[in-house]
Scaffold this motif. Structure first.
Motif, PDB file in Angstrom:
ATOM      1  N   SER A 292       0.838  -1.207   0.000  1.00 48.70           N
ATOM      2  CA  SER A 292       0.000   0.000   0.000  1.00 48.70           C
ATOM      3  C   SER A 292       0.870   1.253   0.000  1.00 48.70           C
ATOM      4  O   SER A 292       0.524   2.257  -0.627  1.00 48.70           O
ATOM      5  CB  SER A 292      -0.938  -0.006   1.208  1.00 48.70           C
ATOM      6  N   ASP A 293       2.016   1.205   0.692  1.00 46.48           N
ATOM      7  CA  ASP A 293       2.929   2.355   0.682  1.00 46.48           C
ATOM      8  C   ASP A 293       3.436   2.620  -0.730  1.00 46.48           C
ATOM      9  O   ASP A 293       3.507   3.766  -1.182  1.00 46.48           O
ATOM     10  CB  ASP A 293       4.124   2.107   1.610  1.00 46.48           C
ATOM     11  N   LEU A 294       3.803   1.556  -1.425  1.00 43.42           N
ATOM     12  CA  LEU A 294       4.283   1.690  -2.801  1.00 43.42           C
ATOM     13  C   LEU A 294       3.203   2.311  -3.679  1.00 43.42           C
ATOM     14  O   LEU A 294       3.472   3.213  -4.478  1.00 43.42           O
ATOM     15  CB  LEU A 294       4.662   0.309  -3.342  1.00 43.42           C
ATOM     16  N   ILE A 295       1.970   1.869  -3.507  1.00 45.09           N
ATOM     17  CA  ILE A 295       0.873   2.347  -4.350  1.00 45.09           C
ATOM     18  C   ILE A 295       0.619   3.828  -4.135  1.00 45.09           C
ATOM     19  O   ILE A 295       0.496   4.600  -5.087  1.00 45.09           O
ATOM     20  CB  ILE A 295      -0.405   1.524  -4.075  1.00 45.09           C
ATOM     21  N   VAL A 296       0.560   4.273  -2.878  1.00 42.39           N
ATOM     22  CA  VAL A 296       0.172   5.674  -2.640  1.00 42.39           C
ATOM     23  C   VAL A 296       1.345   6.631  -2.774  1.00 42.39           C
ATOM     24  O   VAL A 296       1.162   7.783  -3.173  1.00 42.39           O
ATOM     25  CB  VAL A 296      -0.501   5.861  -1.261  1.00 42.39           C
ATOM     26  N   GLN A 297       2.551   6.174  -2.468  1.00 43.76           N
ATOM     27  CA  GLN A 297       3.682   7.086  -2.551  1.00 43.76           C
ATOM     28  C   GLN A 297       4.149   7.280  -3.981  1.00 43.76           C
ATOM     29  O   GLN A 297       4.647   8.339  -4.346  1.00 43.76           O
ATOM     30  CB  GLN A 297       4.843   6.571  -1.686  1.00 43.76           C
ATOM     31  N   GLY A 298       3.973   6.258  -4.788  1.00 45.93           N
ATOM     32  CA  GLY A 298       4.509   6.353  -6.137  1.00 45.93           C
ATOM     33  C   GLY A 298       3.497   6.707  -7.198  1.00 45.93           C
ATOM     34  O   GLY A 298       3.835   6.763  -8.366  1.00 45.93           O
ATOM     35  N   SER A 299       2.252   6.924  -6.837  1.00 44.13           N
ATOM     36  CA  SER A 299       1.214   7.054  -7.854  1.00 44.13           C
ATOM     37  C   SER A 299       0.536   8.414  -7.835  1.00 44.13           C
ATOM     38  O   SER A 299       0.339   9.012  -6.786  1.00 44.13           O
ATOM     39  CB  SER A 299       0.143   5.964  -7.652  1.00 44.13           C
ATOM     40  N   ILE A 300       0.189   8.873  -9.032  1.00 48.75           N
ATOM     41  CA  ILE A 300      -0.635  10.068  -9.212  1.00 48.75           C
ATOM     42  C   ILE A 300      -1.729   9.720 -10.211  1.00 48.75           C
ATOM     43  O   ILE A 300      -1.649   8.711 -10.901  1.00 48.75           O
ATOM     44  CB  ILE A 300       0.192  11.269  -9.733  1.00 48.75           C
TER      45      ILE A 300
END
Length: 644
Positions: free
Chosen positions: A18-26
């Motif tokens: 979930s960290d990867l999804i929200v930190q890396g995504s726009i």
């Protein structure tokens, strides 16, 4: 898979966190062209979910046009879209916090164009001849009354609410000025229609004072949906209509007759949930570059306007939207099962494409990515329904041959909408942990023609639910998933389908409602103007058929609900108010059924803040792990579950 570690489904360790999804995504979308410059909007969870307008210059430099704290997002129709326009380097946009219209140029910061009154603006275009903006205006100054929608002009140099050009209909969209500056085309419609039910295409001429004269309807009606009027460079009006049963391209001739440009069993249009959508654009006077949907997949093509010849353009993308073109090039938002959504520039001469901005730059090994399989399955009344099936996939793990994976059925929102095959890390989050996913395009979804879209007429809460249940059964009967560990999840209208499936059917053992509807009658009474009569076509006229609304509202039938449910809810949601979730939670609490409630301060209809997106993802898998009895590979923040 020889080196794969044996582990039960659901307990696989995944790099897609979930960290990867929200930190890396726009989020990326709303492409605009202005001379040699390309513009788009980025929705940035790391900046509180704000929409930033970005410009890429001809030299390849990229920069933000709108500085913090400006948030280019209109609330017209609540769903917004059409948040900005650009002309000769000056950007005009709606700011979310005050809903005022602003202008910003390369030499100066944002300056307000409209006064601080309860007016909202969307879908703007620039009127070159009269040096003004023309936009959809939504007037909220009449307290206690329904908002008034019109098409109005704005002077970009002074603060004024503008001059009304077209009024009298409940809704307006798509004002488009002809290349010679002499005419305006627009769409309008009335309650109880939604824009995918029936819209009218109107045409008017500009008088000397800038008002409209000789206005007339040229296409559309209560049973015909018109989408995206667009002028060719030589001044002919094109548009998309579903009069044939499919959203196809048409042209208005000089004698006011309408000519089909390309007839086929494919969708060149989309449901107008938001403003500013575009599926075709003129590369030249004789050539349209268009995107159309066939069986749930987007295709890019070149269309010769004089002959109607359609030639496919090969791209790796299966989902193409926000299309714009100029001589030799086409720009769009594209995505595929292995590529996240991105702003793409494609060279029409060479076929080569350049990614201008990705929604994320994460490099994920394909060994962790599940590629969707399009499936068709039998459903009620001898019909066939559609879905995309994602089998569990993780190169590092394998379950015992005797075990079948749990299944998560996804019910998309809308309900007049469709799911996409674009790489969605929110789906891969599940499949890479060993949970199969079925993403259902139930009857009522778009992309399969008007008849399929109309299956939901008067039958919301029935057809969609049956299709989700029958899709799961199809997989169970083929031995692909564990029939004893099936869950269903959805947001908004998908949350309603989820709650109906959990209440009125017995297949699913658990589910998650993300800002979902539990009381259809309350929704009919309380929701905003755009959707205030939507349910007339989905359930029946209200209050005349209040009985149907109660019959299809899970809140009144909690005695039938024995499945475990987790609710995620934004506390500032105007579309589905929080009390819809809270009433359901209280009923399940009293009944002794396992239930969890996760409210989010400051969130509206859909979660935009990184920490809340993370919390919802991790909270949902934690909930299922407790209900279905599998251990998670990673520690996640626990959710309090009552009656477990």
């Amino acid at each position: 898979m020889a080196d794969a570690q044996a582990a039960p489904y659901g307990s696989w360790k995944s790099p897609i966190t979930s960290d990867l999804i929200v930190q890396g995504s726009i989020g990326v979308g709303q492409v605009m062209l202005d001379g040699a410059d390309v513009y788009w909007i980025e929705m940035r969870p790391s900046e509180g979910g704000r929409n930033a307008i970005v410009r890429r210059s001809a030299n390849g430099q990229t920069m933000d046009v709108t500085p913090l704290p400006f948030n280019a997002r209109t609330r017209v129709h609540e769903y917004g879209g059409g948040d900005y326009t650009v002309h000769d380097g000056t950007v005009y946009f709606s700011n979310f916090t005050d809903q005022r219209f602003y202008r910003t140029s390369p030499n100066g910061g944002p300056q307000p164009v409209t006064p601080a009154v309860e007016m909202r603006y969307a879908d703007a275009t620039f009127d070159r001849e009269r040096r003004r903006i023309i936009a959809v205006r939504e007037d909220h100054t009449h307290s206690g009354q329904e908002a008034v929608n019109t098409i109005a002009s704005l002077n970009p140099e002074t603060e004024s609410s503008g001059q009304v050009l077209a009024s009298g209909y409940d809704f307006y969209s798509s004002p488009r000025v002809s290349p010679d500056g002499e005419r305006l085309a627009w769409l309008c419609w009335n309650h109880p229609n939604m824009p995918w039910d029936g819209t009218e295409l109107w045409l008017g001429e500009f008088a000397a004072d800038g008002s409209l004269i000789n206005t007339r309807r040229v296409a559309g009606g209560v049973e015909e949906s018109i989408f995206q009027p667009e002028w060719s460079p030589d001044g002919q009006l094109y548009f998309v209509s579903d009069c044939s049963g499919w959203w196809n391209l048409y042209r208005l001739e000089q004698d006011n007759s309408v000519t089909p440009v390309c007839e086929m069993d494919a969708e060149f249009g989309q449901p107008q949930w938001a403003f500013g959508m575009s599926t075709y654009a003129f590369e030249s006077n004789e050539r349209i570059i268009c995107a159309y949907v066939e069986r749930g997949h987007s295709r890019l093509a070149s269309l010769t306007t004089t002959t109607g010849k359609l030639e496919k353009i090969d791209t790796p993308y299966t989902d193409i939207t926000y299309l714009r073109a100029r001589t030799g090039y086409v720009f769009f938002r594209g995505g595929s099962p292995t590529e996240p959504a991105a702003i793409v520039q494609l060279d029409l001469a060479t076929g080569g494409h350049e990614v201008l901005q990705r929604s994320n730059d994460l490099q994920i090994d394909t060994g962790y990515l599940s590629v969707p399989q399009a499936i068709e399955f039998p459903t009620e009344d001898g019909q066939t329904a559609h879905a995309f099936f994602y089998a569990p996939k993780n190169r590092d793990f394998a379950a015992a041959s005797s075990e079948l994976p749990p299944l998560l059925v996804k019910s998309h929102g809308g309900p007049t909408s469709a799911t996409s095959t674009t790489l969605a890390l929110g789906i891969q989050y599940w499949t890479s942990r060993g949970v199969a996913v079925l993403d259902v395009n139930y009857g009522g979804s778009t992309g399969y023609g008007r008849a399929y879209r109309r299956r939901l007429k008067d039958r919301w809460g029935i057809v969609d639910v049956d299709d989700c249940v029958n899709g799961a059964r199809y997989l169970i009967e083929r031995g692909l998933v564990d029939g004893g560990r099936c869950a269903i999840t959805g947001g908004s209208a998908g949350g309603y389908t989820t709650l109906c499936a959990l209440t009125f059917r017995n297949l699913f053992k658990a589910g998650a409602s993300h800002y979902g509807v539990s009381d259809a009658e309350a929704l009919a009474k309380e929701t905003h103007k755009f959707e205030s009569r939507y349910l007339d076509g989905l359930i029946g006229p209200y209050p005349e058929r209040a009985d149907l609304y109660r019959e299809r509202s899970p809140i009144y039938f909690t005695d039938q609900l024995n499945a475990s449910v987790i609710f995620f809810q934004g506390l500032e949601d105007k579309v589905v108010p929080p009390n819809q979730a809270e009433m359901m939670v209280e009923a399940l609490r009293k009944k002794g059924v396992a239930v969890a409630y996760v409210p989010f301060e400051g969130e509206q209809h859909g979660f935009r803040r990184a920490e809340n997106i993370k919390r919802a993802l991790d909270g949902e898998i934690y909930f299922y792990s407790r209900i279905f009895g599998f251990e998670l590979a990673d520690k996640v923040e626990k959710v309090p579950i009552e009656n477990l």
